[in-house]
Structures are given as structure tokens and as C-alpha cells.
Design a protein around this motif. Structure first.
Motif, PDB file in Angstrom:
ATOM      1  N   PRO A 130      -8.425 -43.554  24.661  1.00  0.00           N
ATOM      2  CA  PRO A 130      -7.607 -42.503  24.052  1.00  0.00           C
ATOM      3  C   PRO A 130      -8.387 -41.218  23.727  1.00  0.00           C
ATOM      4  N   LEU A 131      -9.712 -41.223  23.893  1.00  0.00           N
ATOM      5  CA  LEU A 131     -10.513 -40.057  23.510  1.00  0.00           C
ATOM      6  C   LEU A 131     -10.145 -38.798  24.293  1.00  0.00           C
ATOM      7  N   PRO A 132     -10.019 -38.845  25.631  1.00  0.00           N
ATOM      8  CA  PRO A 132      -9.632 -37.608  26.338  1.00  0.00           C
ATOM      9  C   PRO A 132      -8.298 -37.033  25.837  1.00  0.00           C
ATOM     10  N   ALA A 133      -7.341 -37.887  25.573  1.00  0.00           N
ATOM     11  CA  ALA A 133      -6.042 -37.403  25.069  1.00  0.00           C
ATOM     12  C   ALA A 133      -6.182 -36.845  23.653  1.00  0.00           C
ATOM     13  N   ALA A 134      -7.063 -37.434  22.847  1.00  0.00           N
ATOM     14  CA  ALA A 134      -7.293 -36.929  21.487  1.00  0.00           C
ATOM     15  C   ALA A 134      -7.947 -35.550  21.538  1.00  0.00           C
ATOM     16  N   VAL A 135      -8.895 -35.374  22.441  1.00  0.00           N
ATOM     17  CA  VAL A 135      -9.538 -34.065  22.598  1.00  0.00           C
ATOM     18  C   VAL A 135      -8.520 -33.045  23.117  1.00  0.00           C
ATOM     19  N   ALA A 136      -7.666 -33.456  24.046  1.00  0.00           N
ATOM     20  CA  ALA A 136      -6.617 -32.562  24.542  1.00  0.00           C
ATOM     21  C   ALA A 136      -5.656 -32.174  23.417  1.00  0.00           C
ATOM     22  N   ALA A 137      -5.324 -33.129  22.548  1.00  0.00           N
ATOM     23  CA  ALA A 137      -4.461 -32.831  21.392  1.00  0.00           C
ATOM     24  C   ALA A 137      -5.157 -31.850  20.458  1.00  0.00           C
ATOM     25  N   ALA A 138      -6.462 -32.012  20.272  1.00  0.00           N
ATOM     26  CA  ALA A 138      -7.220 -31.093  19.414  1.00  0.00           C
ATOM     27  C   ALA A 138      -7.203 -29.685  19.995  1.00  0.00           C
ATOM     28  N   VAL A 139      -7.421 -29.580  21.296  1.00  0.00           N
ATOM     29  CA  VAL A 139      -7.417 -28.269  21.951  1.00  0.00           C
ATOM     30  C   VAL A 139      -6.032 -27.635  21.832  1.00  0.00           C
ATOM     31  N   ALA A 140      -4.989 -28.423  22.005  1.00  0.00           N
ATOM     32  CA  ALA A 140      -3.623 -27.895  21.865  1.00  0.00           C
ATOM     33  C   ALA A 140      -3.372 -27.400  20.441  1.00  0.00           C
ATOM     34  N   GLN A 141      -3.850 -28.148  19.437  1.00  0.00           N
ATOM     35  CA  GLN A 141      -3.696 -27.729  18.037  1.00  0.00           C
ATOM     36  C   GLN A 141      -4.452 -26.427  17.786  1.00  0.00           C
ATOM     37  N   ILE A 142      -5.644 -26.307  18.371  1.00  0.00           N
ATOM     38  CA  ILE A 142      -6.458 -25.093  18.192  1.00  0.00           C
ATOM     39  C   ILE A 142      -5.757 -23.899  18.828  1.00  0.00           C
ATOM     40  N   HIS A 143      -5.299 -24.058  20.085  1.00  0.00           N
ATOM     41  CA  HIS A 143      -4.623 -22.957  20.778  1.00  0.00           C
ATOM     42  C   HIS A 143      -3.327 -22.550  20.088  1.00  0.00           C
ATOM     43  N   ALA A 144      -2.653 -23.504  19.481  1.00  0.00           N
ATOM     44  CA  ALA A 144      -1.397 -23.209  18.786  1.00  0.00           C
ATOM     45  C   ALA A 144      -1.653 -22.598  17.411  1.00  0.00           C
ATOM     46  N   GLY A 145      -2.905 -22.609  16.963  1.00  0.00           N
ATOM     47  CA  GLY A 145      -3.232 -22.049  15.648  1.00  0.00           C
ATOM     48  C   GLY A 145      -2.734 -22.903  14.501  1.00  0.00           C
ATOM     49  N   ARG A 146      -2.572 -24.208  14.737  1.00  0.00           N
ATOM     50  CA  ARG A 146      -2.039 -25.100  13.705  1.00  0.00           C
ATOM     51  C   ARG A 146      -3.105 -25.702  12.804  1.00  0.00           C
ATOM     52  N   LEU A 147      -4.367 -25.506  13.154  1.00  0.00           N
ATOM     53  CA  LEU A 147      -5.435 -26.058  12.318  1.00  0.00           C
ATOM     54  C   LEU A 147      -5.985 -24.961  11.419  1.00  0.00           C
ATOM     55  N   PRO A 148      -5.948 -25.179  10.113  1.00  0.00           N
ATOM     56  CA  PRO A 148      -6.584 -24.208   9.227  1.00  0.00           C
ATOM     57  C   PRO A 148      -8.080 -24.131   9.538  1.00  0.00           C
ATOM     58  N   GLU A 149      -8.678 -22.995   9.261  1.00  0.00           N
ATOM     59  CA  GLU A 149     -10.086 -22.796   9.624  1.00  0.00           C
ATOM     60  C   GLU A 149     -11.032 -23.866   9.071  1.00  0.00           C
ATOM     61  N   PRO A 150     -10.889 -24.286   7.796  1.00  0.00           N
ATOM     62  CA  PRO A 150     -11.794 -25.339   7.321  1.00  0.00           C
ATOM     63  C   PRO A 150     -11.627 -26.655   8.087  1.00  0.00           C
ATOM     64  N   GLN A 151     -10.399 -27.003   8.447  1.00  0.00           N
ATOM     65  CA  GLN A 151     -10.158 -28.241   9.187  1.00  0.00           C
ATOM     66  C   GLN A 151     -10.676 -28.120  10.618  1.00  0.00           C
ATOM     67  N   LEU A 152     -10.554 -26.941  11.205  1.00  0.00           N
ATOM     68  CA  LEU A 152     -11.098 -26.706  12.540  1.00  0.00           C
ATOM     69  C   LEU A 152     -12.622 -26.851  12.519  1.00  0.00           C
ATOM     70  N   ALA A 153     -13.257 -26.269  11.514  1.00  0.00           N
ATOM     71  CA  ALA A 153     -14.713 -26.385  11.395  1.00  0.00           C
ATOM     72  C   ALA A 153     -15.124 -27.850  11.224  1.00  0.00           C
TER      73      ALA A 153
END
Length: 163
Positions: A130-153
């Protein structure tokens, strides 16, 4: 329930009651495990999941379950982790990636971060990694701007630590 409710101030809970509750939880988890893994096909990916109402009701609460598991409370941690794994398998492939993503994004200490590789190892036994899909989900969250900066860091620090 929060630990403060379980171990509220006042008279101590009779050890027999605590043991009975723990036994009930273990039986519930065992029953859920049979429902999740008791599919007709040799591969979970090939056979559609039978709906399990309890797990279906938990699906929208993966983030909260991950947060609760990351508290690492001694008595609750094991069954929370097992429940999270069963929910991830039941709602695979997206559920597994979502649970792994939240553990990676929300962990703040090395002990908390250790739950992500543990979950991944358990899931890899029955699902594709599931790691590749989890990383893809993370990238999608980042591109969508849904992660607050502290959580992104925190997510990026955790990924760097795991690498």
C-alpha cells in the motif's frame, strides 16, 4: 472512549470487569477478522468484500482511528492497531493507502512513526504493497492544498526518516 473515561477517578474498576471487557474486545476482533479474511477466493484482491456494517461505519473515521492509535496507550494500542489493519484490508485498496497516509502524516515521534511500517508489513501479507498508493494520496493532498503547513512538514520529515 478516551482513557480518562475508562480509568476515571474514583473507585478502581474491578479487575474482573476489565478482563471481561478485554475478552469481549478480543472476541469482536476475532469475529471481524473472520469476516474480513473469510472470503471465497485465495486472494483478497480478486474477491469483492462482503459488507461488514461495523467496519463500514468506521470507514469515514480512519483519521480519528489513526490519531487514537498514535496515542500509544498501553492497553488499547494493540487492539486499535488490529482494528485499523482490519478496516484497511476490508476497504482495500483505498482504505489501506488512506490509513498508511494518516499514520505517516500524523506521527510526531519515532515511536508513533513505527506504527506505519508495522501496519504496512501486516497489510503486505494479504494485499499489494500500500506504500505507493499512500505516497500518491499524500501527493494528491499536497497538490490540493489540503494539508496545513505544519502537517505537511511533519509528513515530509516522517517520509525522510523512513527512507
Amino acid at each position: 472512549a478516551p482513557a480518562s473515561v475508562i480509568a476515571a477517578p474514583g473507585p478502581a474498576l474491578h479487575e474482573g470487569v476489565r478482563e471481561a471487557c478485554e475478552r469481549l474486545l478480543q472476541l469482536l476482533l476475532l469475529h471481524l477478522q473472520k469476516l474480513v479474511h473469510g472470503r471465497g477466493s485465495a486472494s483478497l484482491a480478486e474477491c469483492p468484500a462482503r459488507p461488514v456494517p461495523f467496519l463500514e461505519a468506521l470507514r469515514p473515521h480512519v483519521r480519528e482511528l489513526c490519531l487514537d492509535a498514535l496515542r500509544l496507550e498501553r492497553r488499547r494500542c494493540l487492539w486499535q492497531h488490529q482494528l485499523l489493519a482490519l478496516l484497511a484490508v476490508h476497504s482495500a485498496p483505498h482504505g489501506a493507502a488512506e490509513a498508511l497516509f494518516f499514520l505517516l502524516a500524523l506521527a510526531r515521534t519515532p515511536e508513533e512513526l513505527a506504527l506505519a511500517p508495522q501496519l504496512r508489513a501486516g497489510l503486505r501479507a494479504v494485499l499489494p504493497d500500500p506504500l505507493p498508493a499512500a505516497v500518491a494520496a499524500a501527493v494528491a493532498q499536497i497538490h490540493a492544498g489540503r494539508l496545513p503547513e505544519p502537517q505537511l512538514a511533519q509528513l515530509l520529515r516522517n517520509l525522510a526518516l523512513l527512507l
